[in-house]
Scaffold this motif. Structure first.
Motif, mmCIF file in Angstrom:
data_model
loop_
_atom_site.group_PDB
_atom_site.id
_atom_site.type_symbol
_atom_site.label_atom_id
_atom_site.label_comp_id
_atom_site.label_asym_id
_atom_site.label_seq_id
_atom_site.Cartn_x
_atom_site.Cartn_y
_atom_site.Cartn_z
ATOM 1 N N SER A 1 0.807 -1.217 0.000
ATOM 2 C CA SER A 1 0.000 0.000 0.000
ATOM 3 C C SER A 1 0.843 1.271 0.000
ATOM 4 N N GLY A 2 2.123 1.190 0.379
ATOM 5 C CA GLY A 2 2.912 2.402 0.473
ATOM 6 C C GLY A 2 4.011 2.548 -0.556
ATOM 7 N N LEU A 3 4.344 1.480 -1.251
ATOM 8 C CA LEU A 3 5.430 1.519 -2.225
ATOM 9 C C LEU A 3 4.891 1.269 -3.622
ATOM 10 N N ASP A 4 5.700 1.565 -4.615
ATOM 11 C CA ASP A 4 5.343 1.232 -5.993
ATOM 12 C C ASP A 4 5.062 -0.268 -6.045
ATOM 13 N N ALA A 5 3.871 -0.636 -6.438
ATOM 14 C CA ALA A 5 3.419 -2.032 -6.359
ATOM 15 C C ALA A 5 4.314 -3.001 -7.118
ATOM 16 N N CYS A 6 4.797 -2.608 -8.280
ATOM 17 C CA CYS A 6 5.597 -3.568 -9.043
ATOM 18 C C CYS A 6 6.970 -3.781 -8.411
ATOM 19 N N ILE A 7 7.526 -2.791 -7.729
ATOM 20 C CA ILE A 7 8.811 -2.971 -7.053
ATOM 21 C C ILE A 7 8.629 -3.659 -5.704
ATOM 22 N N ALA A 8 7.555 -3.339 -4.996
ATOM 23 C CA ALA A 8 7.287 -3.980 -3.706
ATOM 24 C C ALA A 8 7.031 -5.471 -3.873
ATOM 25 N N ASP A 9 6.684 -5.879 -5.060
ATOM 26 C CA ASP A 9 6.382 -7.275 -5.373
ATOM 27 C C ASP A 9 7.644 -8.087 -5.696
ATOM 28 N N ASP A 10 8.768 -7.420 -5.910
ATOM 29 C CA ASP A 10 10.005 -8.094 -6.333
ATOM 30 C C ASP A 10 10.508 -9.089 -5.291
ATOM 31 N N ILE A 11 11.269 -10.053 -5.786
ATOM 32 C CA ILE A 11 11.856 -11.090 -4.943
ATOM 33 C C ILE A 11 13.378 -10.915 -4.945
ATOM 34 N N LEU A 12 13.964 -10.884 -3.761
ATOM 35 C CA LEU A 12 15.415 -10.826 -3.616
ATOM 36 C C LEU A 12 15.900 -12.213 -3.216
ATOM 37 N N THR A 13 16.839 -12.765 -3.974
ATOM 38 C CA THR A 13 17.363 -14.093 -3.687
ATOM 39 C C THR A 13 18.833 -13.981 -3.321
ATOM 40 N N PHE A 14 19.154 -14.403 -2.099
ATOM 41 C CA PHE A 14 20.518 -14.407 -1.592
ATOM 42 C C PHE A 14 21.072 -15.820 -1.739
ATOM 43 N N TYR A 15 22.232 -15.944 -2.374
ATOM 44 C CA TYR A 15 22.863 -17.246 -2.594
ATOM 45 C C TYR A 15 23.949 -17.492 -1.553
ATOM 46 N N GLU B 1 12.170 -6.831 -20.237
ATOM 47 C CA GLU B 1 13.391 -7.280 -19.562
ATOM 48 C C GLU B 1 13.217 -8.717 -19.083
ATOM 49 N N PRO B 2 14.332 -9.416 -18.819
ATOM 50 C CA PRO B 2 14.224 -10.771 -18.266
ATOM 51 C C PRO B 2 13.659 -10.735 -16.851
ATOM 52 N N ASP B 3 13.201 -11.889 -16.393
ATOM 53 C CA ASP B 3 12.621 -11.985 -15.052
ATOM 54 C C ASP B 3 13.613 -11.507 -13.993
ATOM 55 N N ILE B 4 14.875 -11.942 -14.073
ATOM 56 C CA ILE B 4 15.918 -11.474 -13.155
ATOM 57 C C ILE B 4 16.519 -10.216 -13.768
ATOM 58 N N TYR B 5 16.243 -9.068 -13.148
ATOM 59 C CA TYR B 5 16.686 -7.820 -13.757
ATOM 60 C C TYR B 5 17.865 -7.166 -13.043
ATOM 61 N N VAL B 6 18.281 -7.709 -11.895
ATOM 62 C CA VAL B 6 19.484 -7.240 -11.226
ATOM 63 C C VAL B 6 20.252 -8.449 -10.716
ATOM 64 N N THR B 7 21.546 -8.488 -11.013
ATOM 65 C CA THR B 7 22.449 -9.473 -10.422
ATOM 66 C C THR B 7 23.570 -8.686 -9.779
ATOM 67 N N ASP B 8 23.768 -8.912 -8.488
ATOM 68 C CA ASP B 8 24.760 -8.159 -7.732
ATOM 69 C C ASP B 8 25.340 -9.086 -6.669
ATOM 70 N N THR B 9 25.954 -8.521 -5.643
ATOM 71 C CA THR B 9 26.497 -9.297 -4.534
ATOM 72 C C THR B 9 25.983 -8.725 -3.217
ATOM 73 N N TRP B 10 26.102 -9.531 -2.179
ATOM 74 C CA TRP B 10 25.769 -9.078 -0.839
ATOM 75 C C TRP B 10 26.984 -9.309 0.052
ATOM 76 N N THR B 11 27.089 -8.512 1.125
ATOM 77 C CA THR B 11 28.186 -8.636 2.075
ATOM 78 C C THR B 11 27.619 -8.576 3.480
ATOM 79 N N LEU B 12 28.040 -9.526 4.316
ATOM 80 C CA LEU B 12 27.588 -9.585 5.708
ATOM 81 C C LEU B 12 28.776 -9.348 6.615
#
Length: 163
Positions: A65-79, A99-110
């Protein structure tokens, strides 16, 4: 003497041999990274957020209800791979039809020492250092503190899949 060997020595040796073969199983608690990624990968979806300004917190706002619906719906997958790959994919609401289903490929750091997690968040269109406020097998709450003002954003995600 034979009676002594039969009654005491043989059962003692057999008991020692069999007793020494048992393996003690210690449960290993999941680490932060395992909670985030599972054993192979884990996907997360934003469910809510809050804005905190000068110590005053807004109410918890549902993401849909508060964010752009199409972005709020996105899935983040951490490998859980050595590269710490992160993928952002479109979900049911398509933001980018060409665009393809996966539209961002990046890295994460903990960073375990200060419970900090750095990754790209589509809602803010950038990679930020997040403080982990809560991380369980099913819920992730992170907060970004603005460096120059007394304000922050807090996002809560729910896990959608685990492998």
């Amino acid at each position: 003497m034979r009676l002594f060997i039969r009654l005491l020595l043989i059962p003692g040796i057999v008991g020692w041999l069999l007793g020494g073969c048992s393996e003690k199983i210690d449960p290993k608690p999941a680490t932060y990274s395992q909670l985030l990624t599972g054993t192979d990968k884990k996907s997360w979806k934003i469910v809510s957020y809050q804005v905190l300004d000068n110590g005053n917190a807004s109410s918890v706002i549902p993401a849909q209800s508060g964010l752009d619906a199409c972005i709020a719906d996105d899935i983040l997958t951490f490998y859980a791979d050595a590269e710490h790959k992160l993928e952002v994919s479109q979900n049911a609401i398509i933001c980018y039809p060409n665009e393809p289903d996966i539209y961002v490929t990046d890295t994460w750091t903990l960073f375990n020492a200060n419970a900090s997690l750095e990754f790209y968040l589509p809602v803010l269109n950038g990679k930020f250092p997040w403080t982990i406020k809560n991380l369980t097998a099913t819920v992730l709450t992170i907060e970004y503190y603005f460096p120059d003002i007394n304000a922050s954003y807090r996002f809560t995600f729910n896990s959608t899949t685990t492998k």
